[in-house]
Each structure stands twice: as structure tokens, then as C-alpha cells.
Design a protein around this motif. Sequence first.
Motif, PDB file in Angstrom:
ATOM      1  N   TYR A 188       0.826  -1.206   0.028  1.00  0.00           N
ATOM      2  CA  TYR A 188      -0.039   0.089   0.112  1.00  0.00           C
ATOM      3  C   TYR A 188       0.821   1.057  -0.034  1.00  0.00           C
ATOM      4  O   TYR A 188       0.595   2.279  -0.819  1.00  0.00           O
ATOM      5  CB  TYR A 188      -0.744  -0.019   1.142  1.00  0.00           C
ATOM      6  N   LEU A 189       1.914   1.301   0.804  1.00  0.00           N
ATOM      7  CA  LEU A 189       2.978   2.431   0.840  1.00  0.00           C
ATOM      8  C   LEU A 189       3.447   2.685  -0.626  1.00  0.00           C
ATOM      9  O   LEU A 189       3.675   3.707  -0.860  1.00  0.00           O
ATOM     10  CB  LEU A 189       3.953   2.436   2.052  1.00  0.00           C
ATOM     11  N   ASP A 190       3.768   1.550  -1.226  1.00  0.00           N
ATOM     12  CA  ASP A 190       4.491   1.498  -2.361  1.00  0.00           C
ATOM     13  C   ASP A 190       3.633   2.141  -3.630  1.00  0.00           C
ATOM     14  O   ASP A 190       4.123   2.840  -4.514  1.00  0.00           O
ATOM     15  CB  ASP A 190       4.945   0.235  -3.078  1.00  0.00           C
ATOM     16  N   GLU A 191       2.241   2.042  -3.474  1.00  0.00           N
ATOM     17  CA  GLU A 191       1.312   2.315  -4.304  1.00  0.00           C
ATOM     18  C   GLU A 191       0.919   4.029  -4.045  1.00  0.00           C
ATOM     19  O   GLU A 191       0.479   4.491  -5.158  1.00  0.00           O
ATOM     20  CB  GLU A 191      -0.063   1.643  -4.196  1.00  0.00           C
ATOM     21  N   ILE A 192       1.081   4.387  -2.842  1.00  0.00           N
ATOM     22  CA  ILE A 192       0.941   5.802  -2.800  1.00  0.00           C
ATOM     23  C   ILE A 192       1.891   6.580  -3.534  1.00  0.00           C
ATOM     24  O   ILE A 192       3.191   6.437  -3.111  1.00  0.00           O
ATOM     25  CB  ILE A 192       0.999   6.181  -1.284  1.00  0.00           C
ATOM     26  N   GLU A 193       1.514   7.763  -4.164  1.00  0.00           N
ATOM     27  CA  GLU A 193       2.260   8.407  -4.917  1.00  0.00           C
ATOM     28  C   GLU A 193       2.967   9.552  -3.884  1.00  0.00           C
ATOM     29  O   GLU A 193       2.452  10.062  -3.000  1.00  0.00           O
ATOM     30  CB  GLU A 193       1.534   9.298  -5.787  1.00  0.00           C
ATOM     31  N   ASP A 194       4.160   9.662  -4.291  1.00  0.00           N
ATOM     32  CA  ASP A 194       5.124  10.672  -3.445  1.00  0.00           C
ATOM     33  C   ASP A 194       5.207  10.111  -1.913  1.00  0.00           C
ATOM     34  O   ASP A 194       5.696  11.067  -0.938  1.00  0.00           O
ATOM     35  CB  ASP A 194       4.491  11.971  -3.320  1.00  0.00           C
ATOM     36  N   CYS A 195       5.019   9.035  -1.548  1.00  0.00           N
ATOM     37  CA  CYS A 195       5.268   8.348  -0.376  1.00  0.00           C
ATOM     38  C   CYS A 195       6.482   8.143   0.153  1.00  0.00           C
ATOM     39  O   CYS A 195       7.456   7.520  -0.927  1.00  0.00           O
ATOM     40  CB  CYS A 195       4.770   6.843  -0.166  1.00  0.00           C
ATOM     41  N   PRO A 196       7.127   9.077   1.006  1.00  0.00           N
ATOM     42  CA  PRO A 196       8.442   8.843   1.206  1.00  0.00           C
ATOM     43  C   PRO A 196       9.025   7.636   2.276  1.00  0.00           C
ATOM     44  O   PRO A 196      10.298   7.478   2.477  1.00  0.00           O
ATOM     45  CB  PRO A 196       8.843  10.218   1.976  1.00  0.00           C
ATOM     46  N   TYR A 197       8.076   6.914   2.283  1.00  0.00           N
ATOM     47  CA  TYR A 197       8.566   5.542   3.425  1.00  0.00           C
ATOM     48  C   TYR A 197       8.129   4.526   2.667  1.00  0.00           C
ATOM     49  O   TYR A 197       7.404   4.212   1.974  1.00  0.00           O
ATOM     50  CB  TYR A 197       7.504   5.701   4.605  1.00  0.00           C
ATOM     51  N   GLN A 198       9.036   3.523   3.201  1.00  0.00           N
ATOM     52  CA  GLN A 198       9.040   2.205   2.860  1.00  0.00           C
ATOM     53  C   GLN A 198       9.242   1.234   3.847  1.00  0.00           C
ATOM     54  O   GLN A 198      10.088   1.598   5.105  1.00  0.00           O
ATOM     55  CB  GLN A 198      10.163   1.655   1.773  1.00  0.00           C
ATOM     56  N   LEU A 199       8.648   0.131   3.948  1.00  0.00           N
ATOM     57  CA  LEU A 199       8.881  -0.666   5.158  1.00  0.00           C
ATOM     58  C   LEU A 199      10.109  -1.371   5.307  1.00  0.00           C
ATOM     59  O   LEU A 199      10.643  -1.787   4.022  1.00  0.00           O
ATOM     60  CB  LEU A 199       8.023  -2.155   5.211  1.00  0.00           C
ATOM     61  N   LYS A 200      10.994  -1.568   6.289  1.00  0.00           N
ATOM     62  CA  LYS A 200      12.178  -2.012   6.282  1.00  0.00           C
ATOM     63  C   LYS A 200      12.223  -3.242   7.141  1.00  0.00           C
ATOM     64  O   LYS A 200      11.057  -3.805   7.578  1.00  0.00           O
ATOM     65  CB  LYS A 200      13.026  -1.092   7.452  1.00  0.00           C
ATOM     66  N   PRO A 201      13.047  -4.182   6.847  1.00  0.00           N
ATOM     67  CA  PRO A 201      13.155  -5.527   7.681  1.00  0.00           C
ATOM     68  C   PRO A 201      12.747  -5.476   9.183  1.00  0.00           C
ATOM     69  O   PRO A 201      12.075  -6.264   9.861  1.00  0.00           O
ATOM     70  CB  PRO A 201      14.404  -6.274   7.358  1.00  0.00           C
ATOM     71  N   LYS A 202      13.633  -4.474   9.610  1.00  0.00           N
ATOM     72  CA  LYS A 202      13.486  -4.199  11.022  1.00  0.00           C
ATOM     73  C   LYS A 202      12.848  -3.001  11.716  1.00  0.00           C
ATOM     74  O   LYS A 202      13.581  -1.978  11.523  1.00  0.00           O
ATOM     75  CB  LYS A 202      14.773  -4.722  12.164  1.00  0.00           C
TER      76      LYS A 202
ATOM     77  N   ASP B 134       9.564   4.113  13.885  1.00  0.00           N
ATOM     78  CA  ASP B 134       9.651   4.058  12.301  1.00  0.00           C
ATOM     79  C   ASP B 134       7.933   4.143  11.955  1.00  0.00           C
ATOM     80  O   ASP B 134       7.472   4.589  11.251  1.00  0.00           O
ATOM     81  CB  ASP B 134      10.155   2.738  11.939  1.00  0.00           C
ATOM     82  N   TRP B 135       7.231   3.299  12.730  1.00  0.00           N
ATOM     83  CA  TRP B 135       5.725   2.892  12.738  1.00  0.00           C
ATOM     84  C   TRP B 135       5.053   4.453  12.899  1.00  0.00           C
ATOM     85  O   TRP B 135       4.205   4.632  11.932  1.00  0.00           O
ATOM     86  CB  TRP B 135       5.217   1.906  13.506  1.00  0.00           C
ATOM     87  N   VAL B 136       5.476   5.127  13.869  1.00  0.00           N
ATOM     88  CA  VAL B 136       4.759   6.465  14.380  1.00  0.00           C
ATOM     89  C   VAL B 136       5.039   7.532  13.145  1.00  0.00           C
ATOM     90  O   VAL B 136       4.182   8.251  12.814  1.00  0.00           O
ATOM     91  CB  VAL B 136       5.359   6.724  15.765  1.00  0.00           C
TER      92      VAL B 136
END
Length: 138
Positions: free
Chosen positions: A21-35, A40-42
Amino acid sequence: SQRANLKKVKDKKWVRYFGDYLDEIEDCPYQLKPKMDQNDWVEIIEWLVSQAIARTYSDGKDDFNRRTPIRRVERREYALTGCEAKECEEAMNGLCKFLNIPANSDKVITSQTLYHFIKTKFSLSSITNYEATLNDDE
């Protein structure tokens, strides 16, 4: 819908769905990391909420800009009659002394202070009982 899989909160793949979902959002500066730690969540949730607010505002910008805040000013005026008598001043001073409240030289300020103190510090039943005692004395 873009968010359909996000509703599957008990699914073991939910974190992956959220990352997609984050990848699909245009101009989203965040990606999930392994840890991911809590901060990070906040940050991600804070960014998503701010985007939702900004988009809601931009969708109804004209309507929101036409609105004006309602300001409520609460003013109370006290009309004291008969407080010029020495007995009234003595009664208020006695009550102030009993309640451990400093009396003001201005009788209106003293009466307002007493009013607010009694209204906030005593329950309705206590005030009612006190008034009943006063009426019995009359």
C-alpha cells in the motif's frame, strides 16, 4: 480497492499488504524495512494521517474556507443590590474568612470570588442544604 487487503488485520501477510500500500501511494517517502521500531511506525502513521487531512481539506477547500469559527464569549454581570450595607460586607468577609479566601476591597469582586468558589467546590446537594438552612433562619 487499494486498501482492501489492509482490512485483513488478522492475516499473517498484513505487514506485506501495508508495505504494498505504501509503495502504491504517490510521493510516499516511506518504505517498510526488515526491522521496524516503534518510531518508524509512528512516522509512517503520522505521515499517512497528515496526508489524509491535507487531502480532505483540498477536496473541500472552498467549503472549509467559507466557514468562520464560532466564538462564544461568556460574560456574566452581577447586579448586587443592598451590598452597600455594612451587614453585607461583614457577611461576605465572614464567609471569606470561613472559606479561607482573601476578601477584596471591591464587593463585586469578593461576591464573584465567593460565587465561583462555592459553585466549583461544593456539590449541588451541599448548596441546596445550605440554602435551606438560610431559609429556615428567616
